[in-house]
Design a protein around this motif. Sequence first.
Motif, PDB file in Angstrom:
ATOM      1  N   ALA A 147       0.839  -1.214   0.000  1.00  0.00           N
ATOM      2  CA  ALA A 147       0.000   0.000   0.000  1.00  0.00           C
ATOM      3  C   ALA A 147       0.865   1.252   0.000  1.00  0.00           C
ATOM      4  O   ALA A 147       0.512   2.267  -0.618  1.00  0.00           O
ATOM      5  N   GLY A 148       2.017   1.183   0.654  1.00  0.00           N
ATOM      6  CA  GLY A 148       2.902   2.330   0.690  1.00  0.00           C
ATOM      7  C   GLY A 148       3.694   2.542  -0.585  1.00  0.00           C
ATOM      8  O   GLY A 148       4.305   3.601  -0.765  1.00  0.00           O
ATOM      9  N   LEU A 149       3.705   1.541  -1.466  1.00  0.00           N
ATOM     10  CA  LEU A 149       4.471   1.632  -2.714  1.00  0.00           C
ATOM     11  C   LEU A 149       3.649   2.084  -3.908  1.00  0.00           C
ATOM     12  O   LEU A 149       4.200   2.561  -4.900  1.00  0.00           O
ATOM     13  N   ARG A 150       2.351   1.911  -3.847  1.00  0.00           N
ATOM     14  CA  ARG A 150       1.522   2.022  -5.047  1.00  0.00           C
ATOM     15  C   ARG A 150       1.581   3.393  -5.705  1.00  0.00           C
ATOM     16  O   ARG A 150       1.456   3.511  -6.925  1.00  0.00           O
ATOM     17  N   GLY A 151       1.791   4.439  -4.916  1.00  0.00           N
ATOM     18  CA  GLY A 151       1.824   5.767  -5.499  1.00  0.00           C
ATOM     19  C   GLY A 151       2.942   5.969  -6.502  1.00  0.00           C
ATOM     20  O   GLY A 151       2.858   6.843  -7.370  1.00  0.00           O
ATOM     21  N   ASP A 152       3.998   5.172  -6.398  1.00  0.00           N
ATOM     22  CA  ASP A 152       5.139   5.293  -7.309  1.00  0.00           C
ATOM     23  C   ASP A 152       5.137   4.228  -8.399  1.00  0.00           C
ATOM     24  O   ASP A 152       6.146   4.059  -9.086  1.00  0.00           O
ATOM     25  N   LEU A 153       4.036   3.513  -8.554  1.00  0.00           N
ATOM     26  CA  LEU A 153       3.968   2.422  -9.529  1.00  0.00           C
ATOM     27  C   LEU A 153       2.777   2.634 -10.463  1.00  0.00           C
ATOM     28  O   LEU A 153       1.722   2.016 -10.306  1.00  0.00           O
ATOM     29  N   PRO A 154       2.916   3.499 -11.452  1.00  0.00           N
ATOM     30  CA  PRO A 154       1.771   3.845 -12.306  1.00  0.00           C
ATOM     31  C   PRO A 154       1.230   2.681 -13.115  1.00  0.00           C
ATOM     32  O   PRO A 154       0.053   2.684 -13.472  1.00  0.00           O
ATOM     33  N   ALA A 155       2.052   1.674 -13.427  1.00  0.00           N
ATOM     34  CA  ALA A 155       1.582   0.551 -14.233  1.00  0.00           C
ATOM     35  C   ALA A 155       0.800  -0.471 -13.412  1.00  0.00           C
ATOM     36  O   ALA A 155       0.072  -1.298 -13.977  1.00  0.00           O
ATOM     37  N   LEU A 156       0.951  -0.430 -12.088  1.00  0.00           N
ATOM     38  CA  LEU A 156       0.333  -1.436 -11.231  1.00  0.00           C
ATOM     39  C   LEU A 156      -1.148  -1.120 -11.036  1.00  0.00           C
ATOM     40  O   LEU A 156      -1.503  -0.158 -10.354  1.00  0.00           O
ATOM     41  N   GLU A 157      -2.009  -1.952 -11.627  1.00  0.00           N
ATOM     42  CA  GLU A 157      -3.450  -1.706 -11.580  1.00  0.00           C
ATOM     43  C   GLU A 157      -4.156  -2.470 -10.472  1.00  0.00           C
ATOM     44  O   GLU A 157      -5.197  -2.026  -9.979  1.00  0.00           O
ATOM     45  N   HIS A 158      -3.610  -3.629 -10.091  1.00  0.00           N
ATOM     46  CA  HIS A 158      -4.297  -4.459  -9.098  1.00  0.00           C
ATOM     47  C   HIS A 158      -3.283  -5.096  -8.152  1.00  0.00           C
ATOM     48  O   HIS A 158      -2.236  -5.583  -8.594  1.00  0.00           O
ATOM     49  N   VAL A 159      -3.617  -5.103  -6.870  1.00  0.00           N
ATOM     50  CA  VAL A 159      -2.889  -5.883  -5.870  1.00  0.00           C
ATOM     51  C   VAL A 159      -3.855  -6.945  -5.354  1.00  0.00           C
ATOM     52  O   VAL A 159      -4.938  -6.632  -4.855  1.00  0.00           O
ATOM     53  N   VAL A 160      -3.464  -8.206  -5.509  1.00  0.00           N
ATOM     54  CA  VAL A 160      -4.291  -9.338  -5.096  1.00  0.00           C
ATOM     55  C   VAL A 160      -3.645  -9.963  -3.876  1.00  0.00           C
ATOM     56  O   VAL A 160      -2.436 -10.234  -3.875  1.00  0.00           O
ATOM     57  N   VAL A 161      -4.442 -10.210  -2.845  1.00  0.00           N
ATOM     58  CA  VAL A 161      -3.909 -10.632  -1.556  1.00  0.00           C
ATOM     59  C   VAL A 161      -4.352 -12.055  -1.239  1.00  0.00           C
ATOM     60  O   VAL A 161      -5.560 -12.338  -1.192  1.00  0.00           O
ATOM     61  N   VAL A 162      -3.375 -12.937  -1.042  1.00  0.00           N
ATOM     62  CA  VAL A 162      -3.674 -14.308  -0.612  1.00  0.00           C
ATOM     63  C   VAL A 162      -3.837 -14.294   0.902  1.00  0.00           C
ATOM     64  O   VAL A 162      -2.947 -13.874   1.635  1.00  0.00           O
ATOM     65  N   GLY A 163      -4.980 -14.755   1.357  1.00  0.00           N
ATOM     66  CA  GLY A 163      -5.266 -14.737   2.789  1.00  0.00           C
ATOM     67  C   GLY A 163      -6.081 -13.544   3.214  1.00  0.00           C
ATOM     68  O   GLY A 163      -6.513 -13.453   4.361  1.00  0.00           O
ATOM     69  N   GLY A 164      -6.292 -12.617   2.321  1.00  0.00           N
ATOM     70  CA  GLY A 164      -7.118 -11.465   2.633  1.00  0.00           C
ATOM     71  C   GLY A 164      -8.594 -11.830   2.618  1.00  0.00           C
ATOM     72  O   GLY A 164      -9.002 -12.846   2.052  1.00  0.00           O
ATOM     73  N   SER A 165      -9.393 -10.965   3.225  1.00  0.00           N
ATOM     74  CA  SER A 165     -10.833 -11.233   3.297  1.00  0.00           C
ATOM     75  C   SER A 165     -11.661 -10.212   2.537  1.00  0.00           C
ATOM     76  O   SER A 165     -12.884 -10.315   2.491  1.00  0.00           O
ATOM     77  N   GLY A 166     -11.008  -9.227   1.938  1.00  0.00           N
ATOM     78  CA  GLY A 166     -11.739  -8.186   1.246  1.00  0.00           C
ATOM     79  C   GLY A 166     -11.958  -8.496  -0.221  1.00  0.00           C
ATOM     80  O   GLY A 166     -11.726  -9.609  -0.705  1.00  0.00           O
ATOM     81  N   GLY A 167     -12.395  -7.477  -0.929  1.00  0.00           N
ATOM     82  CA  GLY A 167     -12.694  -7.641  -2.348  1.00  0.00           C
ATOM     83  C   GLY A 167     -11.473  -7.831  -3.214  1.00  0.00           C
ATOM     84  O   GLY A 167     -11.595  -8.194  -4.386  1.00  0.00           O
ATOM     85  N   ASN A 168     -10.280  -7.585  -2.666  1.00  0.00           N
ATOM     86  CA  ASN A 168      -9.058  -7.779  -3.434  1.00  0.00           C
ATOM     87  C   ASN A 168      -8.362  -9.102  -3.108  1.00  0.00           C
ATOM     88  O   ASN A 168      -7.206  -9.294  -3.447  1.00  0.00           O
ATOM     89  N   SER A 169      -9.074 -10.002  -2.450  1.00  0.00           N
ATOM     90  CA  SER A 169      -8.456 -11.276  -2.071  1.00  0.00           C
ATOM     91  C   SER A 169      -8.306 -12.190  -3.292  1.00  0.00           C
ATOM     92  O   SER A 169      -9.041 -12.075  -4.280  1.00  0.00           O
TER      93      SER A 169
END
Length: 547
Positions: A147-169
């Motif tokens: 989350a702290g890196l995303r501002g400097d990564l313009p090409a990164l559209e999605h972060v998918v989380v293994v073990g997460g419980s939200g909509g990005n899991s």
Amino acid sequence: MEFDAVLIAPRRAQMVAQGLWHDRTINDDLDACVAACPDKTALTALRVEEGGTIRFTYREMTRMADRIAVGLARLGVGRNDVVACQLPNWWQFTLTYLACSRIGAVINPLMHIFRERELSFMLKHGEAKVLIVPQAFRGFDFEQMVAGLRGDLPALEHVVVVGGSGGNSFDALLSGPAWEDSADAQAILARSRPGPDDVTQLIYTSGTTGEPKGVMHTANTTMANIIPYAQRLRLGADDVVLMASPMAHQTGFMYGLMMPIMLKASVVLQDIWEPGRALELIRSERVSFTMASTPFLTDLTRAVAERRLEVPTLRTFLCAGAPIPGPLVEQARAVLGTKIVSAWGMSENGAVTLIELDDEDERAFNTDGHPLPGVEIKVADDAGQAMPAGEPGRLLVRACSNFGGYLRRPHLNGTDADDWFDTGDLARVDAEGYIRITGRSKDVIIRGGENIPVVEIESLLYRHPAIAMAAIVAYPDERLGERACAVVVARPGHSVDLPSIVDFLKREKVAVQYIPERLIVRDTMPSTPSGKIQKFKLRELLRTTTA
């Protein structure tokens, strides 16, 4: 993403004519497994911290690969898009690679030890469109870090989380919904399958240029290595492979992820190295082969001796990443009853040299093997002329498995007009063609099989307010092979100690494994008349102080 794999096309005709490139992809091998042995156990994945085990048959694995592939397509991933995967040896890693292969995407394996400093460069340089991370692993919050890196990564559209419980899991976006049953699934899966010369893997290696280099591989380059590798080791469909080495390294990726599928064999994944659990897995799963660095062999041998449990199914342990001490080979042979095989290789080539199964045991600790079929080696002087047998020189390799080049760094490819690749290592070759690595011309320290980027760490140390000069050199370690020592000259009026250096590098978000574990403070540095630090003298100093 546009890939500049400039080393592929010029040698294609020759490689195909010689039968060294097979013009097939992992898709072809996975489909063949489903046709021949759909209900055979393909993958068993153990998560040590949680204690859970998940199994997939080849039929189940193929269906899940298709599901994740369509899920990735729903996220906008298509041909030549980069999917970065910073996962331990979990089933999601294997299935993500297979899914990428279904739709022509390129997987970018990332070691789970990487932190902000390493990731920010790799993700930006590789233009990753999707990044897959654990929510947490070994007490570290990966989701928060990213989350702290995303501002400097313009090409990164999605972060998918293994073990997460939200909509990005991972489950919500990729593995949960039955995407493969949707009306357009077959069209998605059919339209973008990669060819054998398309880039399929982007893997970063620590170099000597101050930044990691993105190694590009295709199906042809990786399979040209795996096939003769398996043949030399006499591996086949009846084998069970244990892979505890990270699949984000070429060792785990090629021989723990790809090879079992190519052989129609079975693989057992272990995400955290615990020798006691490995011993249990070898016995319960009837493991016959594993590959890892020297510390793994040391630990397993000790565990078997202490528990007095046999591992009769384990025929072969291939050990690479550091020289194998002779006493360890003798002890492992006696305790495990297993053939110990030495080998040498690189991310750019895969395994290059291995000993033979019928070789005397001393070959495993006196040599690093001889070339696989399709591989030539030359020990040369600075002018490129071959050295006599037994004389050390630069190790050059010309191989069917040679990579496609470094992404956006073709000037660093290190391959001459005759296709000889300069490995950066020093070696000697005997009359039978067996090599021994004697040192390295590249400034890299190998700690337990993990390359430490010396130049980058030194550059950071020069920013330390108390340090005037700094050099990182290796010192020997019985278990890990090498550890890193920082040799520094303090600025006038300042003092420096190891805890302050460790704290400083941690604040710079350096991976813990890269931080020096020893410090020597000197008044001056040995140097050439031009001012270059003479590291060989520092290494001599370390040898005398550790003797």
